[in-house]
Design a protein around this motif. Structure first.
Motif, mmCIF file in Angstrom:
data_model
loop_
_atom_site.group_PDB
_atom_site.id
_atom_site.type_symbol
_atom_site.label_atom_id
_atom_site.label_comp_id
_atom_site.label_asym_id
_atom_site.label_seq_id
_atom_site.Cartn_x
_atom_site.Cartn_y
_atom_site.Cartn_z
ATOM 1 N N LYS A 167 33.372 45.805 50.852
ATOM 2 C CA LYS A 167 34.180 45.155 51.900
ATOM 3 C C LYS A 167 33.364 44.093 52.626
ATOM 4 O O LYS A 167 33.880 43.004 52.948
ATOM 5 C CB LYS A 167 34.713 46.186 52.881
ATOM 6 C CG LYS A 167 35.679 45.597 53.909
ATOM 7 C CD LYS A 167 36.256 46.668 54.808
ATOM 8 C CE LYS A 167 37.322 46.073 55.734
ATOM 9 N NZ LYS A 167 36.818 44.949 56.551
ATOM 10 N N ALA A 168 32.084 44.374 52.894
ATOM 11 C CA ALA A 168 31.232 43.372 53.547
ATOM 12 C C ALA A 168 31.096 42.128 52.679
ATOM 13 O O ALA A 168 31.105 40.993 53.183
ATOM 14 C CB ALA A 168 29.859 43.982 53.838
ATOM 15 N N LEU A 169 30.976 42.314 51.377
ATOM 16 C CA LEU A 169 30.899 41.171 50.460
ATOM 17 C C LEU A 169 32.195 40.373 50.480
ATOM 18 O O LEU A 169 32.181 39.130 50.510
ATOM 19 C CB LEU A 169 30.605 41.658 49.045
ATOM 20 C CG LEU A 169 29.224 42.276 48.792
ATOM 21 C CD1 LEU A 169 29.152 42.862 47.381
ATOM 22 C CD2 LEU A 169 28.114 41.258 48.985
ATOM 23 N N GLY A 174 34.932 36.361 50.108
ATOM 24 C CA GLY A 174 36.293 36.352 49.582
ATOM 25 C C GLY A 174 36.430 37.240 48.367
ATOM 26 O O GLY A 174 35.519 37.343 47.541
ATOM 27 N N ARG A 175 37.609 37.885 48.243
ATOM 28 C CA ARG A 175 37.803 38.846 47.160
ATOM 29 C C ARG A 175 37.703 38.193 45.786
ATOM 30 O O ARG A 175 37.086 38.739 44.864
ATOM 31 C CB ARG A 175 39.160 39.542 47.309
ATOM 32 C CG ARG A 175 39.457 40.544 46.197
ATOM 33 C CD ARG A 175 40.717 41.346 46.433
ATOM 34 N NE ARG A 175 40.465 42.451 47.367
ATOM 35 C CZ ARG A 175 40.777 42.424 48.665
ATOM 36 N NH1 ARG A 175 41.359 41.352 49.183
ATOM 37 N NH2 ARG A 175 40.515 43.443 49.446
ATOM 38 N N ASP A 176 38.327 37.026 45.614
ATOM 39 C CA ASP A 176 38.304 36.388 44.296
ATOM 40 C C ASP A 176 36.883 36.049 43.859
ATOM 41 O O ASP A 176 36.530 36.213 42.683
ATOM 42 C CB ASP A 176 39.157 35.116 44.312
ATOM 43 C CG ASP A 176 40.644 35.409 44.393
ATOM 44 O OD1 ASP A 176 41.033 36.572 44.155
ATOM 45 O OD2 ASP A 176 41.419 34.487 44.715
ATOM 46 N N TRP A 181 31.897 38.457 40.205
ATOM 47 C CA TRP A 181 30.519 38.890 40.034
ATOM 48 C C TRP A 181 30.468 40.082 39.077
ATOM 49 O O TRP A 181 31.481 40.598 38.627
ATOM 50 C CB TRP A 181 29.911 39.298 41.368
ATOM 51 C CG TRP A 181 29.867 38.189 42.390
ATOM 52 C CD1 TRP A 181 30.274 36.897 42.232
ATOM 53 C CD2 TRP A 181 29.421 38.307 43.735
ATOM 54 N NE1 TRP A 181 30.099 36.191 43.393
ATOM 55 C CE2 TRP A 181 29.569 37.023 44.334
ATOM 56 C CE3 TRP A 181 28.889 39.333 44.493
ATOM 57 C CZ2 TRP A 181 29.220 36.773 45.660
ATOM 58 C CZ3 TRP A 181 28.537 39.089 45.819
ATOM 59 C CH2 TRP A 181 28.692 37.821 46.390
ATOM 60 N N ARG A 182 29.234 40.508 38.778
ATOM 61 C CA ARG A 182 29.024 41.665 37.922
ATOM 62 C C ARG A 182 28.354 42.792 38.714
ATOM 63 O O ARG A 182 27.545 42.538 39.606
ATOM 64 C CB ARG A 182 28.161 41.294 36.716
ATOM 65 C CG ARG A 182 28.823 40.302 35.772
ATOM 66 C CD ARG A 182 27.883 39.874 34.664
ATOM 67 N NE ARG A 182 28.529 38.954 33.731
ATOM 68 C CZ ARG A 182 27.906 38.339 32.733
ATOM 69 N NH1 ARG A 182 26.609 38.556 32.529
ATOM 70 N NH2 ARG A 182 28.565 37.520 31.942
ATOM 71 N N PHE A 183 28.702 44.002 38.346
ATOM 72 C CA PHE A 183 28.124 45.179 38.983
ATOM 73 C C PHE A 183 27.652 46.155 37.905
ATOM 74 O O PHE A 183 28.215 46.218 36.807
ATOM 75 C CB PHE A 183 29.158 45.869 39.876
ATOM 76 C CG PHE A 183 29.621 45.027 41.029
ATOM 77 C CD1 PHE A 183 28.991 45.097 42.254
ATOM 78 C CD2 PHE A 183 30.685 44.142 40.874
ATOM 79 C CE1 PHE A 183 29.405 44.301 43.316
ATOM 80 C CE2 PHE A 183 31.107 43.338 41.925
ATOM 81 C CZ PHE A 183 30.471 43.415 43.143
ATOM 82 N N GLY A 184 26.616 46.896 38.223
ATOM 83 C CA GLY A 184 26.114 47.927 37.339
ATOM 84 C C GLY A 184 25.789 49.163 38.146
ATOM 85 O O GLY A 184 25.597 49.096 39.365
ATOM 86 N N VAL A 228 37.262 45.568 37.566
ATOM 87 C CA VAL A 228 35.999 44.990 38.023
ATOM 88 C C VAL A 228 35.039 44.930 36.838
ATOM 89 O O VAL A 228 35.042 45.807 35.967
ATOM 90 C CB VAL A 228 35.401 45.849 39.154
ATOM 91 C CG1 VAL A 228 34.007 45.364 39.541
ATOM 92 C CG2 VAL A 228 36.321 45.850 40.362
ATOM 93 N N TRP A 229 34.221 43.868 36.785
ATOM 94 C CA TRP A 229 33.241 43.748 35.709
ATOM 95 C C TRP A 229 32.066 44.674 36.031
ATOM 96 O O TRP A 229 31.142 44.318 36.740
ATOM 97 C CB TRP A 229 32.773 42.311 35.543
ATOM 98 C CG TRP A 229 31.997 42.120 34.262
ATOM 99 C CD1 TRP A 229 30.645 42.218 34.106
ATOM 100 C CD2 TRP A 229 32.522 41.842 32.967
ATOM 101 N NE1 TRP A 229 30.299 42.020 32.794
ATOM 102 C CE2 TRP A 229 31.432 41.787 32.066
ATOM 103 C CE3 TRP A 229 33.805 41.643 32.470
ATOM 104 C CZ2 TRP A 229 31.591 41.533 30.710
ATOM 105 C CZ3 TRP A 229 33.963 41.389 31.121
ATOM 106 C CH2 TRP A 229 32.866 41.331 30.259
ATOM 107 N N VAL A 230 32.125 45.880 35.516
ATOM 108 C CA VAL A 230 31.133 46.895 35.850
ATOM 109 C C VAL A 230 30.705 47.606 34.578
ATOM 110 O O VAL A 230 31.475 47.746 33.621
ATOM 111 C CB VAL A 230 31.705 47.907 36.879
ATOM 112 C CG1 VAL A 230 32.895 48.669 36.306
ATOM 113 C CG2 VAL A 230 30.638 48.859 37.387
#
Length: 553
Positions: A167-169, A174-176, A181-184, A228-230
């Motif tokens: 949420k802070a990000l 912005g959500r879009d 981005w990528r997450f792992g 999400v790209w995770v």
């Protein structure tokens, strides 16, 4: 560790003083020849940017560049990976008071926001590796990497932490944007030095990670939406506490520990890949490492999973004062040139998306003056939109030598690219390779083309000068904490007197040489009615050549 062109007139006695003592002999290898037949009409899929990603060990200690000494990674880096980004010790945890375990929601995401903003300003995007804050595990077990290896005491508390971070990000970017981005989840999740249950059991550790993965993905998707790209990062090339491939089964078949539904989102699977030393390849190759993951993924129905290497290259070389580990896992010798181009070919052959590097410079990501691997990456990014061409070859190789290459055609710019390398797992290798390219390009018949050739070899390498200076000034290997073969001189010294001397007497000339790009030689060639273009180049040991060919008229 001799730099051949710089030392052509040097006696073998002096030559031997600079050699890495545990490898090879001084005898020149037998000749290597290779002929590459390239059909520019037979085109495959776009190659993509294999040099798109760099690692940052800890986001809090990373300082974005304030000056450019020649290593402008923006030319090819699209992703900056924050390792163990959301916690693990007091310096990594994103809380106002990481040591107060009575208050678990005093979130402080400022450092993460600042560094994500810096990455965007560099023209790249963040890859955020989620990790468990030390604060959320009261029975802390700090392991060899300096972080707590235990799961959270309460997965719901961890879930709220990751939700708050996401949420802070979103509030900041912005959500879009954040969803692009990528997450792992974790670094080398089956490596007991990074994560395990309290009893350090294989089954318990596996179950704990599955639960952590489910809660992490659910937290991200609760804020960012579905898909999400995770993904996750395993050692893979080395046996871990449990079989990392079981995560693939879990994501498809098991009930999600957080949602209660079957399955969990996984978009990519990353591995680590390190060769043991310049003269000691890892028993499992990079191609084999990824193939065993892909086979399992496709068996459970994950046909579109993407694959990358989240860390790696070379673990160690000759020993410094404390260890033989290579700083940022690269040698300074030109060996790294052919090594990196060879990795590129393996990635193209094996459909591996990227290889995330620790550094391309004398210091760290986006800092210091460039190593030759930076010059390699500048050339490899040109293949990003090019389609691979069919290449067959005839070879006569010296013992242990690998001489191969890649060719591709960019239909947007109508440019033909080709590269070849001359490599051997031996720092002492001194043999050259005669490489002939035979291009079939009937669409250019009876046209003139410009052929631009770039050879990256010892003559371009400041580290060759360093080896001479090191011997002349009698600087011992013990002046380095880790391996003196490391090219990252800015961070290598443990001896303060040597550090002072390097900065006062040597660094400026290395910077000047490193900032000079390898020479690009161009010539105009007329292609005949047969549409053929043939030429030969001699590659010194551990060098690589890059060609760009464009029609003039």
């Amino acid at each position: 560790m001799v730099c051949s062109r710089a030392w052509r007139l040097t006696t073998l006695v002096l030559f031997s003083l600079l050699l890495f003592s545990t490898t090879g002999s001084l005898q020149a290898d037998s000749p290597t020849t290779a002929r590459f037949n390239v059909d520019a009409t037979k085109r495959g899929e776009p190659i993509g940017n294999k040099v798109s990603t760099v690692n940052l060990w800890q986001l809090q200690t990373w300082n974005p560049p304030t000056k450019d000494e020649g290593a402008n990674l923006s030319e090819f880096v699209e992703w900056v990976q924050f390792m163990q980004a959301t916690g693990g010790n007091a310096s990594r945890d994103l809380f106002l008071d990481p040591n107060n375990t009575d208050v678990l929601d005093d979130y402080a995401f400022g450092a993460l926001l600042d560094k994500c903003r810096a990455v965007l300003q560099l023209g790249a995007k963040p890859t955020i590796k989620l990790s468990v804050p030390n604060k959320l595990s009261k029975e802390s077990q700090i392991a060899v990497f300096g972080v707590d290896v235990l799961p959270p005491d309460d997965y719901e508390v961890y879930y709220r932490y990751i939700c708050a971070m996401a949420k802070a990000l979103v509030d900041e970017f912005g959500r879009d944007e954040v969803k692009s981005w990528r997450f792992g989840v974790l670094v080398e999740f089956e490596n007991a030095d990074w994560f395990h249950d309290k009893e350090k059991t294989p089954e318990g550790s596996k179950a704990a990670f599955f639960k952590l993965y489910d809660y992490s993905v659910a937290a991200l998707e609760s804020v960012l939406g579905d898909n999400v790209w995770v993904g996750a990062h395993a050692m893979a090339c080395t046996e871990g506490l449990w079989d990392e491939r079981e995560l693939l089964d879990h994501c498809v078949k098991d009930v999600n520990a957080k949602t209660g539904e079957r399955g969990t989102t996984i978009k990519y699977f990353a591995v680590s890949f390190y060769d043991d030393a310049p003269n000691r390849p890892h028993p499992m190759t990079l191609a084999e490492t990824v193939a065993r993951i892909r086979e399992r993924a496709e068996a459970v129905g994950l046909k579109d999973l993407r694959y990358g290497v989240d860390e790696g290259r070379i673990l160690s070389a000759s020993k410094g004062r404390n260890a033989g580990d290579l700083t940022f896992r690269i040698v300074g010798q030109t060996y790294q040139v052919a090594y990196d181009v060879r990795l590129f070919k393996i990635m193209v052959d094996s459909d591996i998306d990227y290889f995330s590097m620790w550094s391309y410079s004398s210091s760290s990501a986006w800092s210091g003056y460039p190593l030759l691997s930076y010059r390699v990456a500048q050339n490899l990014v040109k293949y990003k939109d090019a389609r691979r061409l069919r290449l067959t070859f005839e070879q006569s190789l010296a013992d242990g030598v690998d001489c191969n290459g890649v060719a591709a055609f960019d239909e947007g710019t109508e440019t033909l690219y080709a590269t070849a390398y001359n490599f051997k797992y031996d720092l002492n290798y001194v043999g050259s390779a005669d490489v002939t390219f035979d291009f079939n390009a009937p669409f250019w018949k009876e046209s003139r083309v410009e052929v631009t050739e770039t050879i990256i070899d010892d003559s371009d390498n400041f580290f060759c000068d360093w080896l001479v200076d090191k011997e002349r000034l009698q600087i011992p290997d013990e002046a380095f904490s880790w391996s003196p073969d490391s090219g990252c001189l800015d961070v290598g010294f443990v001896d303060p007197e040597v550090t002072t001397r390097y900065r006062a007497e040597l660094r400026a000339k290395y910077v000047e040489k490193a900032q000079r790009a390898p020479e690009r030689k161009s010539r105009v060639v007329k292609i005949g009615a047969d549409g053929k273009l043939v030429f030969t180049v001699t590659l010194p040991r551990h060098s690589a050549v890059f060609y760009e060919i464009k029609q003039i008229d």
